[in-house]
Design a protein around this motif. Sequence first.
Motif, PDB file in Angstrom:
ATOM      1  N   ALA A  15       0.946  -1.078   0.201  1.00  0.00           N
ATOM      2  CA  ALA A  15       0.148  -0.078   0.002  1.00  0.00           C
ATOM      3  C   ALA A  15       0.820   0.969  -0.028  1.00  0.00           C
ATOM      4  O   ALA A  15       1.979   1.480   0.388  1.00  0.00           O
ATOM      5  CB  ALA A  15      -1.066  -0.449   1.762  1.00  0.00           C
ATOM      6  N   SER A  16       0.085   2.300  -0.915  1.00  0.00           N
ATOM      7  CA  SER A  16       1.078   3.404  -0.607  1.00  0.00           C
ATOM      8  C   SER A  16      -0.401   4.695  -0.764  1.00  0.00           C
ATOM      9  O   SER A  16      -1.102   4.653  -1.054  1.00  0.00           O
ATOM     10  CB  SER A  16       2.394   3.530  -2.159  1.00  0.00           C
ATOM     11  N   GLY A  17       0.349   6.150  -0.638  1.00  0.00           N
ATOM     12  CA  GLY A  17      -0.594   7.222  -0.506  1.00  0.00           C
ATOM     13  C   GLY A  17      -0.193   8.389  -1.344  1.00  0.00           C
ATOM     14  O   GLY A  17       0.800   8.522  -1.786  1.00  0.00           O
ATOM     15  N   GLY A 344      -5.249   4.821  -6.591  1.00  0.00           N
ATOM     16  CA  GLY A 344      -4.851   4.636  -5.520  1.00  0.00           C
ATOM     17  C   GLY A 344      -4.092   4.513  -5.373  1.00  0.00           C
ATOM     18  O   GLY A 344      -3.292   4.738  -4.393  1.00  0.00           O
ATOM     19  N   ARG A 345      -2.593   3.978  -6.125  1.00  0.00           N
ATOM     20  CA  ARG A 345      -1.134   3.624  -5.448  1.00  0.00           C
ATOM     21  C   ARG A 345      -1.361   2.717  -5.081  1.00  0.00           C
ATOM     22  O   ARG A 345      -0.987   1.985  -4.325  1.00  0.00           O
ATOM     23  CB  ARG A 345      -0.659   4.369  -5.873  1.00  0.00           C
ATOM     24  N   LEU A 346      -2.252   1.465  -5.013  1.00  0.00           N
ATOM     25  CA  LEU A 346      -2.621   0.578  -3.888  1.00  0.00           C
ATOM     26  C   LEU A 346      -2.271  -0.412  -4.317  1.00  0.00           C
ATOM     27  O   LEU A 346      -2.345  -1.809  -4.067  1.00  0.00           O
ATOM     28  CB  LEU A 346      -4.226   0.275  -2.960  1.00  0.00           C
ATOM     29  N   LEU A 347      -1.861  -1.086  -5.416  1.00  0.00           N
ATOM     30  CA  LEU A 347      -1.538  -1.902  -5.955  1.00  0.00           C
ATOM     31  C   LEU A 347       0.364  -2.339  -5.971  1.00  0.00           C
ATOM     32  O   LEU A 347       0.300  -1.309  -5.274  1.00  0.00           O
ATOM     33  CB  LEU A 347      -2.347  -2.301  -8.138  1.00  0.00           C
ATOM     34  N   ASP A 348       0.010  -3.736  -6.037  1.00  0.00           N
ATOM     35  CA  ASP A 348       1.826  -4.296  -5.960  1.00  0.00           C
ATOM     36  C   ASP A 348       2.562  -3.647  -6.854  1.00  0.00           C
ATOM     37  O   ASP A 348       2.001  -4.085  -8.462  1.00  0.00           O
ATOM     38  CB  ASP A 348       2.170  -5.268  -4.738  1.00  0.00           C
ATOM     39  N   ALA A 385     -13.887   5.969  -6.908  1.00  0.00           N
ATOM     40  CA  ALA A 385     -12.184   7.351  -7.385  1.00  0.00           C
ATOM     41  C   ALA A 385     -12.283   7.920  -6.732  1.00  0.00           C
ATOM     42  O   ALA A 385     -11.581   8.857  -7.231  1.00  0.00           O
ATOM     43  CB  ALA A 385     -12.251   6.750  -9.672  1.00  0.00           C
ATOM     44  N   ALA A 386     -13.554   9.196  -6.989  1.00  0.00           N
ATOM     45  CA  ALA A 386     -13.584  10.308  -6.561  1.00  0.00           C
ATOM     46  C   ALA A 386     -12.699  10.434  -5.096  1.00  0.00           C
ATOM     47  O   ALA A 386     -13.138  11.412  -5.128  1.00  0.00           O
ATOM     48  CB  ALA A 386     -15.225  10.450  -6.363  1.00  0.00           C
ATOM     49  N   GLY A 387     -13.563   9.313  -4.487  1.00  0.00           N
ATOM     50  CA  GLY A 387     -13.107   9.295  -2.804  1.00  0.00           C
ATOM     51  C   GLY A 387     -11.246   8.977  -2.978  1.00  0.00           C
ATOM     52  O   GLY A 387     -10.493  10.590  -1.827  1.00  0.00           O
ATOM     53  N   VAL A 388     -11.261   8.342  -4.149  1.00  0.00           N
ATOM     54  CA  VAL A 388      -9.564   8.070  -4.020  1.00  0.00           C
ATOM     55  C   VAL A 388      -8.855   9.322  -4.951  1.00  0.00           C
ATOM     56  O   VAL A 388      -7.699  10.000  -4.362  1.00  0.00           O
ATOM     57  CB  VAL A 388      -9.134   7.022  -4.892  1.00  0.00           C
ATOM     58  N   GLY A 389      -9.566  10.308  -5.626  1.00  0.00           N
ATOM     59  CA  GLY A 389      -9.144  10.924  -5.886  1.00  0.00           C
ATOM     60  C   GLY A 389      -8.948  12.408  -4.981  1.00  0.00           C
ATOM     61  O   GLY A 389      -8.207  13.500  -5.171  1.00  0.00           O
ATOM     62  N   GLU A 390      -9.650  12.476  -3.878  1.00  0.00           N
ATOM     63  CA  GLU A 390      -9.391  13.524  -2.369  1.00  0.00           C
ATOM     64  C   GLU A 390      -8.335  12.905  -1.166  1.00  0.00           C
ATOM     65  O   GLU A 390      -8.169  13.478  -0.775  1.00  0.00           O
ATOM     66  CB  GLU A 390     -11.044  13.672  -2.347  1.00  0.00           C
ATOM     67  N   GLY A 391      -7.938  11.601  -2.001  1.00  0.00           N
ATOM     68  CA  GLY A 391      -6.990  11.290  -0.907  1.00  0.00           C
ATOM     69  C   GLY A 391      -7.062   9.793  -0.133  1.00  0.00           C
ATOM     70  O   GLY A 391      -6.348   9.948   0.490  1.00  0.00           O
ATOM     71  N   ALA A 392      -8.381   9.891  -0.280  1.00  0.00           N
ATOM     72  CA  ALA A 392      -8.713   8.849   0.519  1.00  0.00           C
ATOM     73  C   ALA A 392      -7.600   7.197   0.083  1.00  0.00           C
ATOM     74  O   ALA A 392      -7.425   6.451  -1.176  1.00  0.00           O
ATOM     75  CB  ALA A 392      -9.866   7.493   0.009  1.00  0.00           C
ATOM     76  N   ARG A 393      -7.613   5.991   0.882  1.00  0.00           N
ATOM     77  CA  ARG A 393      -6.368   5.331   0.695  1.00  0.00           C
ATOM     78  C   ARG A 393      -6.991   4.007   2.024  1.00  0.00           C
ATOM     79  O   ARG A 393      -6.719   3.172   1.436  1.00  0.00           O
ATOM     80  CB  ARG A 393      -5.184   5.707   0.752  1.00  0.00           C
TER      81      ARG A 393
END
Length: 516
Positions: A15-17, A344-348, A385-393
Amino acid sequence: MSSDLASDAADAAGASGSPDGSPDGARTATAPAPAAPGRNGLDRYFKITERGSTIAREVRGGVATFFTMAYIVVLNPLIIGLAPDADGATLGVPTVAAVTALVAGVMTILMGVVGRYPFAIATGLGLNAFVATTLAPQMTWADAMGLVVLEGLIITVLVLTGFRTAVFNAIPGQLKTAISVGIGLFIALIGLVDAGFVRRVPDAAGTTVPVQLGVGGNLQSWPVLVFAVGVLLMAVLVARRVRGALLLGIVVTSLLAVIVETVAGVGPTVADDGTVNPNGWSLVVPALPDSVASAPDFGLLGQFSLLGSIERIGAVAALLFVFTLVLADFFDTMGTVVGVGAEGRLLDDKGRLPGIGRVLFVDSLAAIAGGAGSTSSNTTYIESAAGVGEGARTGLASVVTGVLFLLATLFTPLVSVVPSEAAGAALVVVGFLMITQIRTIDFDDHGIAIPAFLTMIVMPFTYSITNGIGAGLVAYVAIRTAQGRARDIHPLLWIVSALFLAYFAISPIQDLLGVA
């Protein structure tokens, strides 16, 4: 899969953010932060710091996701609630609205707590239309929802046996990227269409062109102007890396829409008497509601018949219907997880989501819950994706979204203030953020580039994530085989491609078997 449910130790490794919480910042991976002794239990459970996020970003992201998908509380009742079954019975708009918000809220919270990723769940569009237009006319609503429950049970078994996770991991990394890009194009098109910026050309127009700009090739309505202002506003905020850009844009655009409606009295596209106004608001008229709250009716909970459809239409027809539901739900969710996770850069480094078993397990339970609640199959939403675009991780964002859905069961009038023109503007901007991943695809290798291209264009052009994934996988297997590189194809992809061929040919198969 059981190890995924029991432990999420791999989350920290993959995970990353975002370092700044901005949409642009979401594109930059950061190394997981080391455990800090001062972190509280909430932070440790959701791995907020480890994924480079903050509680404020998670809350902001959860609210943004809710506002971009709150339309389902209004739209699903219009699709499910008004359609008659074979006996002429309807479910009713108010009752469907209540259970739609309830099931979405409960399952999204469960996704946050168990899945621990910022994915929101609600009634699947496309799946609900299939249930309303294909299943219900041939049986009772209880029978139709029973088929949805069966579909969910089958997918749950596929998750528990590890098959669904194995298929996810078998898809080549660059095809997963293509899925993300395709979803970006898809949700941008959804935003454009929902706002009336792009419209279908009427059959009477005497042209082979399928779509057009606005009405008659012109942008001439107040709602479209509000949408355009919203897109420009959000684009500027994103470009300037303003925190909460999408959420702020949705709120400001909604307020502008309320003002425009108050002054101009635009009204809906389709009035209660059936009068059509092409320059009206697409779905929600953004006027201040007469009341703030209303008492929900949850009477539809549990109103399903698990095997009633077999008695009504026969086992073969019921099996084919379940197969269609399973395949569509199976890959819609997979595509969404890949797309939102990559954003969200959550994939390995192999394009895998750590702990995906938990996510897919909750998603499969959501399908069961949707049928049991008479809302149609519930699935993971690309609007996450809208939430991820706001920084949600993390899953904390999903908990926030779920709580807002539960509140929506009481405050449906307030949810109805946000027009699709405001939510659509956010989807267009999020679509841009997602398609930037296209630069990682190797277009010199036609064996992967052509399947990737088909994946990306079939999704928006057919309005289906599943169709795009199917076209890409079938093309990948065919081209790699023709290149003499069949050894590069994971064995599971042969099975999946064969299933997709059956999926695409479902109507001829039904005709061959004599199924109506």
